[in-house]
Design a protein around this motif. Structure first.
Motif, PDB file in Angstrom:
ATOM      1  N   PRO A   1      12.053 -24.853   4.878  1.00 18.40           N
ATOM      2  CA  PRO A   1      11.093 -24.059   4.103  1.00 18.40           C
ATOM      3  C   PRO A   1      10.319 -23.100   5.021  1.00 18.40           C
ATOM      4  O   PRO A   1      10.167 -23.383   6.212  1.00 18.40           O
ATOM      5  CB  PRO A   1      10.149 -25.113   3.511  1.00 18.40           C
ATOM      6  CG  PRO A   1      10.402 -26.383   4.238  1.00 18.40           C
ATOM      7  CD  PRO A   1      11.634 -26.239   5.075  1.00 18.40           C
ATOM      8  N   HIS A   2       9.879 -22.008   4.449  1.00 21.06           N
ATOM      9  CA  HIS A   2       9.089 -21.031   5.211  1.00 21.06           C
ATOM     10  C   HIS A   2       7.934 -20.524   4.364  1.00 21.06           C
ATOM     11  O   HIS A   2       8.071 -20.351   3.151  1.00 21.06           O
ATOM     12  CB  HIS A   2       9.961 -19.853   5.646  1.00 21.06           C
ATOM     13  CG  HIS A   2      11.102 -20.253   6.521  1.00 21.06           C
ATOM     14  ND1 HIS A   2      10.945 -20.535   7.859  1.00 21.06           N
ATOM     15  CD2 HIS A   2      12.410 -20.467   6.238  1.00 21.06           C
ATOM     16  CE1 HIS A   2      12.112 -20.892   8.370  1.00 21.06           C
ATOM     17  NE2 HIS A   2      13.025 -20.862   7.407  1.00 21.06           N
ATOM     18  N   ALA A   3       6.812 -20.275   5.025  1.00 21.34           N
ATOM     19  CA  ALA A   3       5.620 -19.764   4.349  1.00 21.34           C
ATOM     20  C   ALA A   3       5.494 -18.281   4.676  1.00 21.34           C
ATOM     21  O   ALA A   3       4.940 -17.905   5.707  1.00 21.34           O
ATOM     22  CB  ALA A   3       4.383 -20.524   4.821  1.00 21.34           C
TER      23      ALA A   3
ATOM     24  N   CYS B   1       6.958 -15.278   8.777  1.00 24.25           N
ATOM     25  CA  CYS B   1       6.721 -16.669   8.422  1.00 24.25           C
ATOM     26  C   CYS B   1       5.425 -17.091   9.084  1.00 24.25           C
ATOM     27  O   CYS B   1       5.199 -16.825  10.261  1.00 24.25           O
ATOM     28  CB  CYS B   1       7.867 -17.557   8.895  1.00 24.25           C
ATOM     29  SG  CYS B   1       7.525 -19.297   8.489  1.00 24.25           S
TER      30      CYS B   1
ATOM     31  N   MET C   1       4.453 -20.127   9.616  1.00 27.27           N
ATOM     32  CA  MET C   1       4.608 -21.271  10.501  1.00 27.27           C
ATOM     33  C   MET C   1       4.680 -20.680  11.907  1.00 27.27           C
ATOM     34  O   MET C   1       5.616 -19.940  12.242  1.00 27.27           O
ATOM     35  CB  MET C   1       5.842 -22.063  10.106  1.00 27.27           C
ATOM     36  CG  MET C   1       5.633 -22.713   8.731  1.00 27.27           C
ATOM     37  SD  MET C   1       7.166 -23.106   7.912  1.00 27.27           S
ATOM     38  CE  MET C   1       6.557 -23.992   6.456  1.00 27.27           C
TER      39      MET C   1
ATOM     40  N   HIS D   1       7.744 -20.502  13.969  1.00 25.78           N
ATOM     41  CA  HIS D   1       8.841 -19.707  13.413  1.00 25.78           C
ATOM     42  C   HIS D   1       8.619 -18.218  13.679  1.00 25.78           C
ATOM     43  O   HIS D   1       9.552 -17.489  13.993  1.00 25.78           O
ATOM     44  CB  HIS D   1       8.978 -19.952  11.901  1.00 25.78           C
ATOM     45  CG  HIS D   1       9.461 -21.328  11.565  1.00 25.78           C
ATOM     46  ND1 HIS D   1       9.643 -21.755  10.266  1.00 25.78           N
ATOM     47  CD2 HIS D   1       9.806 -22.381  12.357  1.00 25.78           C
ATOM     48  CE1 HIS D   1      10.078 -23.012  10.277  1.00 25.78           C
ATOM     49  NE2 HIS D   1      10.169 -23.414  11.533  1.00 25.78           N
TER      50      HIS D   1
ATOM     51  N   MET E   1      10.906 -14.874  13.500  1.00 27.35           N
ATOM     52  CA  MET E   1      10.915 -14.594  12.069  1.00 27.35           C
ATOM     53  C   MET E   1       9.766 -13.661  11.683  1.00 27.35           C
ATOM     54  O   MET E   1       8.761 -14.078  11.095  1.00 27.35           O
ATOM     55  CB  MET E   1      10.855 -15.896  11.271  1.00 27.35           C
ATOM     56  CG  MET E   1      11.212 -15.680   9.804  1.00 27.35           C
ATOM     57  SD  MET E   1      11.329 -17.208   8.865  1.00 27.35           S
ATOM     58  CE  MET E   1      13.080 -17.540   9.008  1.00 27.35           C
TER      59      MET E   1
HETATM   60 CU   LIG Z   1       9.187 -20.417   8.834  1.00 26.26          CU
END
Ligand SMILES: [Cu+2]
Length: 463
Positions: free
Chosen positions: A399-401, A446, A448, A451, A456
């Motif tokens: 999952p990614h925010a 992202c 996170m 990440h 990302m």
């Molecule tokens: Cu992420």
């Protein structure tokens, strides 16, 4: 002696919510000025284990002080960097001028040690936001450089009180100290990010709030962790979500009472406390099949009113709600790639094709549209006022925010709810729709932190 005083100052800041007075400095041009200073300092993360850890703090506080600023008026935040490394401050979710967005190398140079930067904030939308470092955030944010920012409504909503609840996730070692040794570990970068083993609420464990029966309280919930998505449950029957990512929504009771906050996300809830004197209810963090109490609401001997209020509280709409989304969009595909357990065969870095092993050497383990790290050219460049549909496709096993700077968007799958950060499960696709109406260069990444550091991120330009 000095160390002792320091600790007391930090603890005092937490208990009082560390409210900075508005207009702490009376500026000649009558804009309110608040002072924000980043510095290293000692802080005791674990209540019983030995010793304090050396963390990075805003105004000697963990988390940073709650900043309260007005809507639609200028506030100057004079930021001093007393760290021994460069940093910056990003105002997450604020639709403000690009030059104030706090992204080093894109909107400003890094703020070097011993230097200052004046952030002039003029936010159009009231609500719950937050601020944090935007340089080496995988380290600086993990070490504490984050706090809650509140843009106040013109007229305060009719609640008895409000509470700011900033939830963080720390990784501590056996001694109870901040785990420096694992900072920047490649395994975290290529997997779920730096997931911790100690949850704090406003910097403390076992936080207790005193409430009164019948009291109506607005809780501003903020996930300020590096990577952990938090699923929360507050064991009170009369609870309504009134805002998401700062933006008011039509009040609703969350399904199964569960409130999910990915990193960077905020949810405002109004709770009509329904227990009797002496009762206690908990806020739980749900992890798989387990529930951990992370804070409690203890009912005092007196009551606020005989029975809880029944009509839901609606927050006033923000100027954002006047933005009309059209039928037609510029469609921009954005494929999210890489990470552990994926079919990732390579990516481009600064225009050069690289194999996975070359990428891993550079700690670039994520990519978007085949590019790892910040591309030279924007993902898209549009004239101000263009409606954009970011067609996200999470091809990774994680999952990614995803966070868009300077704008709020509506998910195609959840019309009517404006967000600035969205959690996309593995394999999930969704379109983020917004009008690119804020000129400048803006990041999409992202949230996170590991990440983003692992590649990302991308950007777009509004001309
Ligand atoms: Cu992420």
């Amino acid at each position: 002696m000095q160390r002792r005083r320091f600790l007391q100052a930090a603890a005092g800041g937490l208990i009082g919510g560390a409210l900075l007075p508005r207009g702490a400095l009376a500026a000649a041009d009558d804009r309110a000025t608040v002072l924000l200073r980043a510095a290293s300092g000692l802080y005791r993360l674990h209540p019983t284990k030995t010793g304090p850890s050396t963390l990075m703090q805003f105004n000697a506080s963990i988390p940073g002080p709650v900043l309260r600023i007005p809507r639609d008026r200028e506030t100057v935040v004079r930021f001093d960097n007393a760290l021994d490394e460069p940093t910056s401050v990003h105002w997450h979710g604020l639709r403000i001028a690009n030059a104030m967005d706090g992204v080093p190398g894109m909107t400003q140079p890094p703020v070097e040690p011993g230097r200052s930067f004046d952030y002039v904030l003029n936010p159009p939308d009231a609500g719950t936001y937050w601020y944090h470092t935007h340089l080496r955030s995988w380290a600086q944010m993990a070490l504490g450089l984050a706090g809650v920012l509140i843009v106040e409504e013109d007229t305060p909503p009719a609640v008895d009180r409000e509470m700011v609840i900033a939830i963080d996730d720390w990784r501590i070692d056996r001694e109870g100290l901040f785990d420096d040794a694992s900072l920047g570990r490649l395994h975290d970068w290529s997997h779920a990010g730096r997931i911790g083993n100690l949850i704090t609420v406003n910097g403390k464990t076992g936080t207790r709030y005193e409430v009164r029966g019948g009291e109506r309280i607005r809780l501003r919930l903020v996930n300020i962790a590096n990577a952990r998505t938090m699923s929360l449950k507050i064991n009170e029957p009369l609870l309504q979500v009134v805002a998401i990512d700062g933006q008011p929504v039509e009040p609703f009771a969350p399904r199964d009472g569960r409130i999910t906050l990915a990193v960077g996300q905020r949810v405002d809830v109004v709770v009509d406390f329904a227990g009797a004197p002496g009762h206690s209810s908990t806020m739980e963090l749900l992890v798989r099949d387990d529930a951990y109490a992370i804070a409690s609401f203890d009912y005092g001997a007196t009551i606020a009113r005989e029975s809880p209020l029944e009509s839901p509280l609606r927050l006033p709409p923000n100027p954002l709600h006047r933005v009309r989304l059209p039928e037609e969009y510029l469609q921009v595909p954005l494929r999210m790639q890489g990470g552990a357990m994926s079919r990732f065969s390579g990516a481009t870095v600064d225009g050069r094709e690289m194999t996975v092993s070359e990428l891993v050497e550079r700690k670039l383990v994520w990519a978007m549209n085949g590019v790892a790290g910040l591309p030279r050219e924007p993902l898209f460049r549009v004239e101000r006022g263009t409606a954009v549909s970011l067609e996200l496709d999470n091809e990774t096993s994680w999952p990614h925010a995803m966070h868009v700077h300077g704008h709020h968007f509506v998910r195609a799958s959840a019309p009517g709810i404006w967000r600035d950060t969205v959690l996309l499960g593995r394999g999930e696709r969704d379109a983020l729709r917004f009008v690119a109406d804020n000129p400048g260069r803006w990041l999409i990444h992202c949230h996170m932190a590991e990440h983003m550091a692992g590649g990302m991120l991308t950007w777009f330009e509004v001309t």
